[in-house]
Scaffold this active site. Structure first.
Site, PDB file in Angstrom:
ATOM      1  CE  LYS A   1       6.081  -6.195   6.786  1.00  0.00           C
ATOM      2  NZ  LYS A   1       7.371  -5.341   6.727  1.00  0.00           N
TER       3      LYS A   1
ATOM      4  CE  LYS B   1      -2.855  -4.016   7.919  1.00  0.00           C
ATOM      5  NZ  LYS B   1      -1.945  -2.916   8.577  1.00  0.00           N
TER       6      LYS B   1
ATOM      7  NE  ARG C   1      12.132  -0.203   1.118  1.00  0.00           N
ATOM      8  CZ  ARG C   1      11.057  -0.474   1.645  1.00  0.00           C
ATOM      9  NH1 ARG C   1      10.786  -1.768   2.332  1.00  0.00           N
ATOM     10  NH2 ARG C   1       9.834  -0.018   1.230  1.00  0.00           N
TER      11      ARG C   1
ATOM     12  NE  ARG D   1       7.749   6.522  -4.733  1.00  0.00           N
ATOM     13  CZ  ARG D   1       7.853   5.261  -3.780  1.00  0.00           C
ATOM     14  NH1 ARG D   1       7.580   4.232  -4.427  1.00  0.00           N
ATOM     15  NH2 ARG D   1       7.921   5.337  -2.422  1.00  0.00           N
TER      16      ARG D   1
ATOM     17  CG  ASN E   1       9.152  -0.262   5.286  1.00  0.00           C
ATOM     18  OD1 ASN E   1       8.712  -1.416   5.170  1.00  0.00           O
ATOM     19  ND2 ASN E   1       8.766   1.178   5.093  1.00  0.00           N
TER      20      ASN E   1
ATOM     21  CE1 TYR F   1      -8.779  -0.295   5.875  1.00  0.00           C
ATOM     22  CE2 TYR F   1     -10.994   0.552   5.753  1.00  0.00           C
ATOM     23  CZ  TYR F   1      -9.688   0.245   5.147  1.00  0.00           C
ATOM     24  OH  TYR F   1      -9.512   0.996   3.949  1.00  0.00           O
TER      25      TYR F   1
HETATM   26  C1  MV4 Z   1      -4.169  -0.395   7.233  1.00  0.00           C
HETATM   27  C2  MV4 Z   1      -5.318   0.495   6.581  1.00  0.00           C
HETATM   28  C3  MV4 Z   1      -6.264   0.774   7.625  1.00  0.00           C
HETATM   29  N1  MV4 Z   1      -6.334   0.403   8.888  1.00  0.00           N
HETATM   30  N2  MV4 Z   1      -4.358  -0.926   8.565  1.00  0.00           N
HETATM   31  C4  MV4 Z   1      -1.754  -0.622   3.218  1.00  0.00           C
HETATM   32  C5  MV4 Z   1      -0.517  -1.230   2.821  1.00  0.00           C
HETATM   33  C6  MV4 Z   1      -0.276  -2.123   3.930  1.00  0.00           C
HETATM   34  N3  MV4 Z   1       1.220  -1.699   4.352  1.00  0.00           N
HETATM   35  C7  MV4 Z   1      -1.008  -1.606   5.245  1.00  0.00           C
HETATM   36  N4  MV4 Z   1      -2.137  -0.923   4.569  1.00  0.00           N
HETATM   37  C8  MV4 Z   1      -3.257  -0.646   5.112  1.00  0.00           C
HETATM   38  N5  MV4 Z   1      -3.360  -0.689   6.517  1.00  0.00           N
HETATM   39  C9  MV4 Z   1      -5.490  -0.536   9.196  1.00  0.00           C
HETATM   40  N6  MV4 Z   1      -5.418  -1.039  10.338  1.00  0.00           N
HETATM   41  C10 MV4 Z   1      -5.277   1.145   5.667  1.00  0.00           C
HETATM   42  C11 MV4 Z   1      -4.205   0.498   4.769  1.00  0.00           C
HETATM   43  C12 MV4 Z   1      -4.124   0.931   3.434  1.00  0.00           C
HETATM   44  C13 MV4 Z   1      -5.319   0.167   2.395  1.00  0.00           C
HETATM   45  C14 MV4 Z   1      -5.817  -0.902   2.803  1.00  0.00           C
HETATM   46  C15 MV4 Z   1      -6.848  -1.413   2.017  1.00  0.00           C
HETATM   47  C16 MV4 Z   1      -6.811  -0.925   0.463  1.00  0.00           C
HETATM   48  C17 MV4 Z   1      -6.054   0.126   0.217  1.00  0.00           C
HETATM   49  C18 MV4 Z   1      -5.333   0.858   1.404  1.00  0.00           C
HETATM   50  C19 MV4 Z   1      -4.584   1.963   0.661  1.00  0.00           C
HETATM   51  C20 MV4 Z   1      -3.909   2.713   1.607  1.00  0.00           C
HETATM   52  C21 MV4 Z   1      -3.616   1.999   3.035  1.00  0.00           C
END
Ligand code: MV4
Length: 448
Positions: A116, A158, A292, A338, A290, A202
């Site tokens: 990622k 992340k 897929r 779902r 993604n 964030y």
């Molecule tokens: C984020 C974000 C906010 N800011 N990135 C969630 C799944 C993953 N694919 C990436 N995710 C997120 N990335 C930035 N820069 C918010 C989410 C996010 C999330 C993050 C923490 C806790 C719960 C969440 C629920 C949905 C999305």
């Protein structure tokens, strides 16, 4: 065209792929674990091969067993569906090197987007907006703090190998950064055997909007509009819809062309999805790709009229896409719920026997399921038992149709998420389209 395809999956998606094959005159081979011997994907396939005991690691993830099954049945191609081996680049490589076509992108594309941090850089180079963040992975705590300070809090750490929320930490201020950074690294290492993490600004209340793309091997790449997937809980999507209430024609074209540019930059082929985060100002940022077919692909099919699984098979066989960008028109509105077999209070899976099963029908209602009356839900796999998909002229009509269909859906013997879906569809904020990934936190404090 292929004469025979092996489906390396189970449940509703295996059935979905078998249906596409049948309409294309292609023979099908189902593979199954011992726990799935009585499942519908086995029943509807032309042939079936038992590939191992119940646990996924011993069956649906068992690469030698699956390759052997394809060899003994003379299958020319393997469709991986979603989950299991769908984004495993070494599986794609093994398929291709044993002369079996992997129905999906190249192993290189899977690898490039699977990291990622690297995907973020790739998207940025292709001209996509990304959030302020680190340039690639950060290993040292001291430099991580400096980068976070420069980005400005809140930040999110992340896992580079992540995606589903594992190895992810939101950090609201500098005092909790060092601890969260190390926790993210530790969790990433435990979950993916890879401690690499990266840092991003964030976004507090984002929408999750993703663009479906489809690419053939002649360099044609098209976008099929967006899906709004903001209604989620614990990183599991609950409801998806197309189009998004906040995406108009201009923005759709802009985001679509951006997605195509990213795909083109990695010589992408087959079906793919570019995920974007959208902030409250309506600005969008690349998040991940993604590689897929996704669970929620039907809402795109409903509004475009294009069978995405058939297109996947066509392009894997070397044929061009059956449509061009100017053929794509978004018609009406589609919503998918779902439906999981799970305890509504504890969110734990609710395996067991379905004692009564009556799926809804009628105009504009589509049910994707492998369940039936007396079906025994095994405890080994994920808890989704059906996707209820509706299509109607407007979003309001689609919501009314979904409420009608949910109320018609009888599932007895196991607890399901149908009551939760009815509650969401009755919610005034959902109805107004004012949604974000924080939506479910109003219902459930542990939704984070
Ligand atoms: C984020 C974000 C906010 N800011 N990135 C969630 C799944 C993953 N694919 C990436 N995710 C997120 N990335 C930035 N820069 C918010 C989410 C996010 C999330 C993050 C923490 C806790 C719960 C969440 C629920 C949905 C999305």
């Amino acid at each position: 065209m292929f004469k025979k395809i092996l489906i390396a999956n189970r449940g509703e998606i295996a059935l979905r792929i078998i249906r596409a094959c049948k309409e294309m005159g292609i023979k099908t081979v189902a593979v199954h674990s011992t726990a799935d011997a009585n499942s519908l994907h086995v029943r509807f396939a032309d042939e079936s091969v038992c590939i191992g005991p119940p646990k996924s690691a011993d069956s649906y993830l068992n690469v030698p067993s699956i390759i052997s099954a394809a060899e003994i049945t003379d299958a020319e191609a393997i469709h991986p569906g979603y989950g299991f081996l769908a984004e495993n680049s070494s599986f794609a490589e093994i398929c291709n090197s044993t002369g079996i076509r992997f129905i999906g992108p190249s192993p290189e594309s899977i690898k490039q987007m699977g990291d990622k941090a690297r995907a973020r850089e790739t998207a940025q180079k292709a001209g996509a907006p990304v959030l302020p963040g680190s340039n690639g992975v950060v290993t040292e705590e001291s430099s991580a703090i400096e980068i976070a300070r420069e980005i400005g809090f809140p930040v999110i750490v992340k896992a580079a190998a992540g995606g589903g929320g594992k190895g992810m930490r939101v950090v609201m201020d500098e005092s909790s950064f060092a601890n969260a950074f190390v926790m993210a690294q530790t969790e990433a290492l435990a979950s993916f055997s890879n401690a690499d993490v990266y840092i991003e600004k964030y976004v507090l209340q984002p929408r999750h909007i993703e663009i479906q793309i489809m690419a053939d091997e002649k360099g044609n790449i098209v976008y099929l509009g967006e899906r709004e997937c903001s209604i989620q809980r614990r990183h599991q999507k609950l409801i998806e819809e197309a189009p998004s209430v906040i995406v108009g024609e201009d923005l759709r074209k802009q985001m679509g062309e951006m997605a195509v540019a990213i795909a083109r930059s990695v010589k992408y082929r087959n079906a793919g999805t570019i995920e974007f985060l959208m902030d409250e100002q309506g600005k969008y940022y690349f998040m991940e790709m993604n590689t897929r077919i996704q669970v929620e692909h039907p809402v795109t099919e409903m509004v475009t009229g294009i069978d995405l699984v058939k297109e996947q098979i066509r392009v894997a066989a070397g044929l061009p896409l059956s449509f061009t960008q100017k053929d794509i028109r978004i018609k009406g509105h589609s919503i998918e719920c779902r439906i999981n077999a799970e305890d509504p209070e504890k969110f734990t899976p609710s395996p067991g026997t379905i004692t009564a099963f009556n799926p809804p029908g009628g105009l504009g209602v589509r049910v994707e399921t492998a369940a039936y009356t007396q079906y025994v839900i095994p405890p080994y796999y994920d808890s989704m038992i059906a996707k209820l998909v509706v299509h109607a002229e407007t979003r309001d009509d689609a919501i009314m149709r979904m409420r009608r269909a949910l109320n018609e859906f009888i599932i007895e013997g196991v607890k399901t998420t149908i009551p939760m879906h009815i509650k969401i569809l009755d919610d005034a904020q959902f109805q107004s389209g004012d949604i974000s990934t924080k939506f479910m936190e109003r219902y459930d404090n542990s939704a984070k």
